[in-house]
Design an enzyme around this catalytic site. Structure first.
Site, mmCIF file in Angstrom:
data_model
loop_
_atom_site.group_PDB
_atom_site.id
_atom_site.type_symbol
_atom_site.label_atom_id
_atom_site.label_comp_id
_atom_site.label_asym_id
_atom_site.label_seq_id
_atom_site.Cartn_x
_atom_site.Cartn_y
_atom_site.Cartn_z
ATOM 1 N N LYS A 106 11.691 9.182 -4.585
ATOM 2 C CA LYS A 106 11.335 9.237 -3.167
ATOM 3 C C LYS A 106 12.385 8.513 -2.332
ATOM 4 C CE LYS A 106 7.772 7.752 0.153
ATOM 5 N NZ LYS A 106 6.426 7.122 0.312
ATOM 6 N N ASP A 159 2.628 2.168 -3.134
ATOM 7 C CA ASP A 159 4.064 1.946 -2.986
ATOM 8 C C ASP A 159 4.301 0.440 -2.977
ATOM 9 O OD1 ASP A 159 3.657 4.663 -2.321
ATOM 10 O OD2 ASP A 159 5.408 4.686 -1.007
ATOM 11 N N LYS A 171 11.654 4.641 -5.627
ATOM 12 C CA LYS A 171 11.791 4.879 -4.194
ATOM 13 C C LYS A 171 12.905 4.005 -3.640
ATOM 14 C CE LYS A 171 8.987 4.274 0.044
ATOM 15 N NZ LYS A 171 7.638 3.954 0.555
#
Length: 331
Positions: free
Chosen positions: A267, A163, A231
């Site tokens: 996400k 991430d 995300k």
């Protein structure tokens, strides 16, 4: 989720290649991003609010709760993290409710790079992925070589997913090509010697991007650069995931898939704490992208406290009684 970047079919690869001119230089990328349709803020917020009113009951709710549990990236990202805390979190991810082995496992455990090896060992054989934040999380304020080293260290330690955080300052200054090239470089750093690669989730920190138009632009920028997931947030700022922003990102993924044939995951992270909230997001996914995205391969929740509420609501459905927070473990 496989541990390799998806192999695109010939048609998808060709359609994606046809967009290469969009990223040929800074001017082309700027023209494309600023040529995207402007966001109708009122319409977006109204649509998100309408989807949030959908109600599901009984068996559908039980299914949604289990689905949400299976999509959680169970997270600990604190300076006080210890190997013991990470191992305890991994144990909870494998068996969220020790009294009920029918509860699904979570999708991943998300930790800092120095805790990846601990998590990998604790999760051995479980099928749960290890995700790691990298690239100078959460601010992203570091030189590119430092960010790449951070990524390579996490992958070498066994991370299945990375991430990364974008340089919001560069994006807000209009240095789109710098952000694009950085994402591409981190994507390359996710590669392993055996030819596989960790999946790359690109964090925008949408609470700092100022406008919905910027969220749409950065979503396309990241997907063009090779993001496997986009995300919303780090969970470390005042405004994290919101329904309108997540809906906008889902729409961007839908449009990108229509244009290229390439499927990208989403996400939302930060601030999603209740079962009611999780169900709202699942409804948005179903209504915007459809059933193919209703899997942990393509949708995740970045959360720490959400799991406990899902477990309490699950217990209530099965027993008819609300057990309360004393009947779930403290993370």
């Amino acid at each position: 989720m496989p541990n390799t970047v998806p192999a695109y079919g010939k048609e998808a690869a060709g359609r994606l290649a046809s967009m290469a001119d969009v990223t040929a230089d800074d001017g082309a990328l700027r023209r494309f991003l600023h040529g995207l349709p402007g966001v109708d803020a009122v319409g977006l917020q109204a649509r998100a609010a309408t989807l949030g009113t959908r109600s599901i009951k009984t068996t559908a709710k039980a299914y949604a709760i289990d689905l949400a549990i299976s999509m959680i990236d169970l997270t600990t990202l604190e300076g006080a993290d210890t190997p013991g805390k990470v191992r305890a979190l991994c144990a909870k991810g494998v068996h969220p409710d020790p009294t009920d082995r029918t509860v699904p496992k979570v999708a991943a455990i998300c930790v800092y790079p120095d805790m990846v090896a601990t998590a990998k060992e604790a999760l051995s054989g479980s099928g749960i992925h290890v995700a790691s934040v990298a690239t100078a999380f959460p601010a992203g304020r570091a030189a590119l070589p430092v960010k790449l080293a951070d990524t390579r260290d996490a992958v070498a330690a066994g991370a299945d997913e990375i991430d990364m955080v974008i340089d919001r300052g560069a994006f807000l200054c209009g240095r789109y090509m710098d952000v694009f090239e950085e994402i591409k470089a981190v994507k390359e750093a996710c590669a392993r010697p055996d030819g596989t690669a960790a999946h790359l989730k690109v964090i925008f920190e949408t609470g700092e991007l100022e406008t919905y138009d910027n969220v749409r632009r950065v979503s396309w920028l990241a997907m063009l650069a090779g993001a496997d997931f986009i995300k919303t947030s780090t969970g470390k700022v005042a405004v994290n995931a919101t329904p309108p922003v997540t809906l906008l990102m889902l729409e961007a993924v839908r449009d990108f898939h229509a244009a290229t044939g390439v499927q990208v995951g989403v996400k939302p992270a930060g601030g999603i704490r209740t079962t009611k909230d999780a169900v709202k997001y699942l409804v948005m996914v179903n209504e915007t992208l459809g059933e193919p995205w209703l899997t942990a391969d393509w949708f995740r929740f970045g959360a720490s406290s959400l799991l406990n509420d899902l477990l309490m609501q699950r217990q209530k459905l099965s027993t008819g009684r609300y057990s309360g927070p004393d009947y779930v473990t403290v993370d």
